[in-house]
Every structure is written in structure tokens, then in C-alpha cells.
Design a protein around this motif. Structure first.
Motif, PDB file in Angstrom:
ATOM      1  N   ILE A 117      59.952 122.856  62.955  1.00  0.00           N
ATOM      2  CA  ILE A 117      61.124 122.507  63.889  1.00  0.00           C
ATOM      3  C   ILE A 117      62.183 122.204  62.985  1.00  0.00           C
ATOM      4  O   ILE A 117      62.073 121.350  61.860  1.00  0.00           O
ATOM      5  N   TRP A 118      63.387 122.630  63.100  1.00  0.00           N
ATOM      6  CA  TRP A 118      64.647 122.498  62.219  1.00  0.00           C
ATOM      7  C   TRP A 118      65.760 121.876  62.907  1.00  0.00           C
ATOM      8  O   TRP A 118      66.055 122.057  64.051  1.00  0.00           O
ATOM      9  N   ASP A 119      66.714 120.908  62.323  1.00  0.00           N
ATOM     10  CA  ASP A 119      67.729 120.656  62.889  1.00  0.00           C
ATOM     11  C   ASP A 119      68.809 121.413  62.454  1.00  0.00           C
ATOM     12  O   ASP A 119      69.084 121.574  61.182  1.00  0.00           O
ATOM     13  N   MET A 120      69.709 121.875  63.346  1.00  0.00           N
ATOM     14  CA  MET A 120      70.712 122.955  62.897  1.00  0.00           C
ATOM     15  C   MET A 120      71.882 122.155  62.167  1.00  0.00           C
ATOM     16  O   MET A 120      72.597 123.063  61.237  1.00  0.00           O
ATOM     17  N   ARG A 121      71.932 120.898  61.971  1.00  0.00           N
ATOM     18  CA  ARG A 121      72.801 120.231  61.545  1.00  0.00           C
ATOM     19  C   ARG A 121      72.376 120.057  59.924  1.00  0.00           C
ATOM     20  O   ARG A 121      73.159 119.612  59.111  1.00  0.00           O
ATOM     21  N   LYS A 122      71.250 120.073  59.526  1.00  0.00           N
ATOM     22  CA  LYS A 122      70.818 119.753  58.208  1.00  0.00           C
ATOM     23  C   LYS A 122      69.473 120.777  58.175  1.00  0.00           C
ATOM     24  O   LYS A 122      68.422 120.559  58.511  1.00  0.00           O
ATOM     25  N   LEU A 123      69.651 121.967  57.343  1.00  0.00           N
ATOM     26  CA  LEU A 123      68.784 122.809  57.173  1.00  0.00           C
ATOM     27  C   LEU A 123      68.090 123.028  56.092  1.00  0.00           C
ATOM     28  O   LEU A 123      67.198 124.076  56.016  1.00  0.00           O
ATOM     29  N   LYS A 124      68.145 122.089  55.183  1.00  0.00           N
ATOM     30  CA  LYS A 124      67.597 121.852  53.844  1.00  0.00           C
ATOM     31  C   LYS A 124      65.968 121.852  54.036  1.00  0.00           C
ATOM     32  O   LYS A 124      65.381 122.288  53.369  1.00  0.00           O
ATOM     33  N   GLU A 125      65.614 121.210  54.860  1.00  0.00           N
ATOM     34  CA  GLU A 125      64.218 120.770  55.080  1.00  0.00           C
ATOM     35  C   GLU A 125      63.919 120.712  56.825  1.00  0.00           C
ATOM     36  O   GLU A 125      64.685 120.184  57.387  1.00  0.00           O
ATOM     37  N   PRO A 126      62.538 120.803  57.099  1.00  0.00           N
ATOM     38  CA  PRO A 126      62.313 120.908  58.546  1.00  0.00           C
ATOM     39  C   PRO A 126      62.085 119.410  58.794  1.00  0.00           C
ATOM     40  O   PRO A 126      61.724 118.774  58.052  1.00  0.00           O
ATOM     41  N   ILE A 127      62.300 119.198  60.107  1.00  0.00           N
ATOM     42  CA  ILE A 127      62.207 117.733  60.536  1.00  0.00           C
ATOM     43  C   ILE A 127      60.663 117.301  60.648  1.00  0.00           C
ATOM     44  O   ILE A 127      60.349 116.431  60.244  1.00  0.00           O
ATOM     45  N   VAL A 128      59.684 118.378  61.061  1.00  0.00           N
ATOM     46  CA  VAL A 128      58.505 118.281  60.924  1.00  0.00           C
ATOM     47  C   VAL A 128      57.765 119.695  60.847  1.00  0.00           C
ATOM     48  O   VAL A 128      58.466 120.706  61.375  1.00  0.00           O
ATOM     49  N   SER A 129      56.389 119.763  60.317  1.00  0.00           N
ATOM     50  CA  SER A 129      55.829 121.000  60.236  1.00  0.00           C
ATOM     51  C   SER A 129      54.272 120.740  60.692  1.00  0.00           C
ATOM     52  O   SER A 129      53.754 119.691  60.244  1.00  0.00           O
TER      53      SER A 129
ATOM     54  N   LYS B 101      60.715 114.555  71.229  1.00  0.00           N
ATOM     55  CA  LYS B 101      61.496 112.979  71.153  1.00  0.00           C
ATOM     56  C   LYS B 101      60.540 112.311  70.096  1.00  0.00           C
ATOM     57  O   LYS B 101      61.224 111.747  69.042  1.00  0.00           O
ATOM     58  N   SER B 102      59.265 112.183  70.027  1.00  0.00           N
ATOM     59  CA  SER B 102      58.478 112.031  69.089  1.00  0.00           C
ATOM     60  C   SER B 102      57.895 112.754  67.983  1.00  0.00           C
ATOM     61  O   SER B 102      57.378 112.398  66.866  1.00  0.00           O
ATOM     62  N   MET B 103      58.391 114.070  68.299  1.00  0.00           N
ATOM     63  CA  MET B 103      57.965 115.219  67.147  1.00  0.00           C
ATOM     64  C   MET B 103      56.397 115.043  66.570  1.00  0.00           C
ATOM     65  O   MET B 103      56.000 115.154  65.580  1.00  0.00           O
TER      66      MET B 103
END
Length: 503
Positions: free
Chosen positions: A280-292, A335-337
Motif C-alpha cells: 500500500i502506497w501513499d500518493m503524497r510520499k512514494l519513496k517507501e510503502p506504508i505497509v507490505s 485505517k489500522s493497515m
């Protein structure tokens, strides 16, 4: 001597311990309340009841539902598309129409436009096709020139198309992505050339094949998953010379990224990799995924990951080998990823997923050649419930069924009253008739091309004049019939001793 035994506890220390215990209880209560609130915010999965739709021979590789939720399309690796109408499913789950877009090519993508009047079909070839709602071909886009190196000069794709997405702002225009490293923007009414073209590049500025693609709900951004494991982003309207953002190591190089999906809000992106991961990626910060999330087996190049209609859940499926069990439907909270559920909904691998917002029904495409429509009896509306609630027609009492009169055979009746010959005899007579049986012409000997006289007027006249079997004539008799004429008039054959004398 000092007294032996437990030291006396002061009143202040006891008060501190009581305060700590009260804080712990309050924290536990707050955590429980937060968990309850989160569960209340999550959309419940409509998977309590399941209806299988059978008819295909191989794995389901494409799904589509029109915006109204009345017509379902299923595409398979058996090269066929089946069309299902929920409003007419009163006598069982049967498809009302079958289409084979390209012979010998599996269906990879099906999508309805925003109005539901048309749908696009992509198979494992370079030409996308547009069909009407009833399954009639409307447009077939042109194939590009494979001998041109610069893809901007070609008028169409030159390699297999991986997917297609309609423009959310225009129901007559769409995007397609292909293994020829291009994304092309088409108009339904113009099939000879695309309007826009985007080229994907690898780290060496060379061509790299596109395996999957998606367009955001607002129609502003487009993303492509490439063969080198990268994710590349462009604005739909603007300069396409270079990618706006690139994630080079999104997934393992060489693994097929089976799906990329924008969230309904457009703030998040989910990618399902061939390296058995979901990120899951945040479109405002694409350097690293939020969670894998790892250890999610993926054996198909079309395994889906989708967001729920409100965007609170993320769903994907796992794959299993044939005869090794059932795949799982995994659900994750945005929400909790974290993972919130794992369910068995079909016997084989979970390949394709589709959650319709109006119907609140989940369609699962499985590797066992069936599409499973999951629904909840309380929260789901229409759709497959129309078939479940349909009542079988009962025969009306007091009405005698009509029985047709049986034929009477009388072989000794007069010719005037005799019926025609039986079907068997009539078939035998028709078989002997060269016109009715459409007997092919027998080989012909004689003049003409390939031993057969042509069909022109002159050749037809010569056919009756000339002999059809000249090889049966005796050559000796053919020469001796000119002997008397040669003796009477030897001008044609004459020998003389004087070479100067002319005959």
C-alpha cells in the motif's frame, strides 16, 4: 535483631499502585472502544451466501458489471466471454450469450463505460475491441507497425494488450496499456489512430513492457506496473515526455505485477506483485510503502486487489496449485493497515474480484472455471437475489394440456390420400439427387485449366464440340486418314533431288 517478615507498605505507595491500576484499566477500555469503533467503520463483507455461475472451461480471467448492476460479463482463459442478465435469471444461472472475440486468445480485461452502453475487451493480442451492451462489435482498433522502432510513430499497439480503463470524464474515450511499453488514449469513433501516447522507460532509458495499469477515479492520474518491477505515474492531461514519479524497486525485477489499483479517494495505491506481496502506497510520499504484506501466493498474472466502495477495506486473493486446497480471500483495514479477515469462498484460487457499490455484492473469479457471486441477504439488493427470489411458474389447475394428434399410417390407401414418403426414404432420394445433395463436380478430362473447361460462353460451347477423351483415339488411325489426301495432292509432302527446285 531486626524483625523478620514483609516490610510494611506506606499509604502513599499504595495510592500510587491504585492509580497505575486505574490507568491500565482506562487504557484497556479505550483500546477496546477504538477496536469497536474501527469494526463499526469497516464495511462488512457480503459473503454470507454464495451462488456459482458455471459455464466456462478454464480459469476466470476477467469480470465486469455495468453501473446499474443488471448485466455481468465473465471472461476466461477458454477464449470465451459469457453475458449474464440478472433480471432474466428466473430458470437458473445460465448465460444468455457467448462471444469469442479472438480465436485462440484468452480474455484479459473487460470494462463497462460510465453509461453502461458499451464495454471494452482486451485479449492476448494487440487490438482492443469495443462491443455494445448487447454484445455486438462496434469498433476494432488498428494494429501498429511492428517494424518501427519509435513507438510514437505507430498508429496502434504492436504487442499484447494487458488492460484497459475508460476515462471517468468521457464515456467514449479510454486508455489501453501494452507490452510494447506504451499507454494509448483512444476515441470510440476513431479506430485508425490513437489520440495520445505515453512511453514507459526502464532505468537505462530503454523500452519496458507494461503488465497492468489503472486510472484514478477523478481521471487525473494514470499508473503502470512494468516488467522490471517498477511503478510509473503520469498525469492524464499534461506533458507525457517523462514520468511524473517512478518507483524503481516497487516489486521484484522480472516478477509480473498482476494489479495496481487507486483508492476511491485517490490518496492511496495498492499493488499486487508476482513476488507474493501486497503493498500500500501513499500518493503524497512514494519513496517507501506504508505497509507490505508478504507470503501471499500469486500464480496468475491477473490476480486482483480491489478497494471496497467506501475505501475502508482492501481485498486480494491467494493462489493454490490444482488439487492442493482452496485459495483465500484476504481483507485489510485501511485505517489500522492490518489484516482483518481471511475467508474461503471458492474451491480454487481467487483470481478476479469485483465489488459493486449499488448491489453490495462481491463477484469472485476462480481458477476452477466458475464465477461466484457473494451477497448478504440483508444488506445486498437486486443482482443475484432476483434469481434466488424468483418463483417457479406453477401450472394452472383446471386447464387440460394440449396433446397434438398422432399421425395415422395406412399403407394400402389410395394414391390420392397417401402421404409423402417417410423421412428416411426422402433422405435417400435426396442423397441420390446431385442438386439436393450438393454433390461436388467430378474430375473432367479434356481442354481447360487443370483438366476442367472454364465457365465462359465460348468455353461452354467448345465443351460440347471437342472430344472430352482425346487420349482414347488411336494415333495410327489419326495419321492414316490423311494418306489419300497426301497421294492426290502431294504439295504438303514432296521429296526432290534438286535442292534449288521449290515445292
Amino acid at each position: 535483631p531486626m524483625p523478620v517478615g514483609p516490610m510494611p507498605v506506606s499509604s502513599s505507595a499504595r495510592g500510587r499502585e491504585d492509580e497505575r491500576g486505574e490507568r491500565r484499566e482506562e487504557e484497556e477500555e479505550e483500546e477496546e472502544e477504538e477496536e469497536e469503533e474501527e469494526e463499526a467503520l469497516l464495511e462488512p463483507l457480503p459473503i454470507s451466501d454464495v451462488v456459482p455461475l458455471r459455464g466456462h472451461a478454464k480459469a476466470i480471467t476477467a469480470l465486469a458489471l455495468d453501473p446499474s448492476g443488471s448485466r455481468l460479463l465473465t471472461g476466461s482463459a477458454d477464449y470465451m466471454i459469457k453475458m449474464w442478465d440478472f433480471n432474466a435469471m428466473t430458470n437458473g444461472a445460465r448465460a444468455f450469450r457467448e462471444i469469442e472475440p479472438v480465436e485462440g486468445h484468452p480474455v484479459t480485461c473487460l470494462r463497462f463505460n460510465a453509461s453502461g452502453s458499451m464495454f471494452v475487451v482486451t485479449c492476448n493480442n494487440s487490438r482492443a475491441r469495443i462491443y455494445s451492451r448487447d454484445g455486438h462489435l462496434v469498433t476494432e482498433y488498428v494494429k501498429g507497425d511492428p517494424y518501427l522502432l519509435d513507438m510514437t510513430n505507430t498508429k496502434g499497439h504492436v504487442a499484447a494488450i494487458c488492460g484497459a480503463r475508460w476515462d471517468p470524464a468521457n464515456a467514449s474515450k479510454l486508455w489501453t496499456g501494452s507490452l510494447d511499453s506504451t499507454l494509448r488514449y483512444w476515441d470510440v469513433e476513431v479506430e485508425k489512430k490513437q489520440e495520445k501516447i505515453i512511453k514507459a522507460r526502464n532505468s537505462n532509458n530503454g523500452r519496458v513492457g507494461i503488465i497492468c495499469m489503472d486510472v484514478s477515479a477523478d481521471g487525473k492520474n494514470i499508473v503502470a506496473g512494468c516488467q522490471d518491477g517498477s511503478l510509473q505515474f503520469w498525469p492524464c492531461n499534461g506533458s507525457h515526455a517523462r514520468a511524473q514519479s517512478v518507483i524503481r524497486t516497487a516489486h521484484q525485477n522480472g516478477s509480473d505485477t498482476s494489479c495496481v489499483q487507486f483508492s476511491p479517494s485517490g490518496h492511496f495505491l495498492a499493488s499486487r506483485g508476482g513476488d507474493d506481496t501486497l503493498k500500500i502506497w501513499d500518493m503524497r510520499k512514494l519513496k517507501e510503502p506504508i505497509v507490505s504484506f508478504a507470503e501471499l501466493d500469486n500464480y496468475f498474472s491477473t490476480t486482483d486487489c480491489i478497494f471496497s466502495p467506501e475505501g475502508s477495506l482492501l481485498l486480494t486473493g491467494t493462489s493454490v496449485k490444482k488439487g492442493m486446497g482452496s485459495g483465500l480471500l484476504k481483507s485489510y483495514s485501511m485505517k489500522s493497515m492490518s489484516e482483518v479477515g481471511s475467508h474461503e469462498v471458492c474451491p480454487g484460487s481467487v483470481v478476479r474480484l469485483l465489488w459493486h457499490e449499488k448491489l453490495n455484492q462481491l463477484v469472485v473469479g476462480s481458477s476452477d472455471s466458475c464465477a461466484y457471486v457473494c451477497y448478504d441477504p440483508l444488506s445486498s439488493v437486486k443482482g443475484i437475489k432476483l434469481m434466488k427470489n424468483a418463483k417457479k411458474k406453477k401450472k394452472k389447475e383446471g386447464i387440460v394440456e394440449f396433446v397434438p394428434a398422432r399421425p395415422i399410417h395406412n399403407p394400402n390407401s389410395l394414391d390420392l390420400y397417401k402421404e409423402g414418403p417417410s423421412k428416411r426414404r426422402q433422405k435417400e432420394k435426396d442423397r441420390m439427387d446431385p442438386k439436393k445433395s450438393r454433390m461436388p463436380d467430378l474430375p473432367v478430362q479434356g481442354p481447360g485449366h487443370g483438366g476442367r473447361v472454364g465457365s465462359s460462353v465460348g468455353q461452354h460451347a467448345l465443351k460440347g464440340i471437342q472430344k472430352l477423351t482425346p487420349l482414347e483415339d488411336d494415333p495410327r488411325e489419326a495419321l492414316l486418314k490423311y494418306a489419300k489426301e497426301a497421294e492426290a495432292n502431294p504439295i504438303f509432302v514432296h521429296r526432290t533431288d534438286d535442292p534449288k527446285k521449290k515445292t
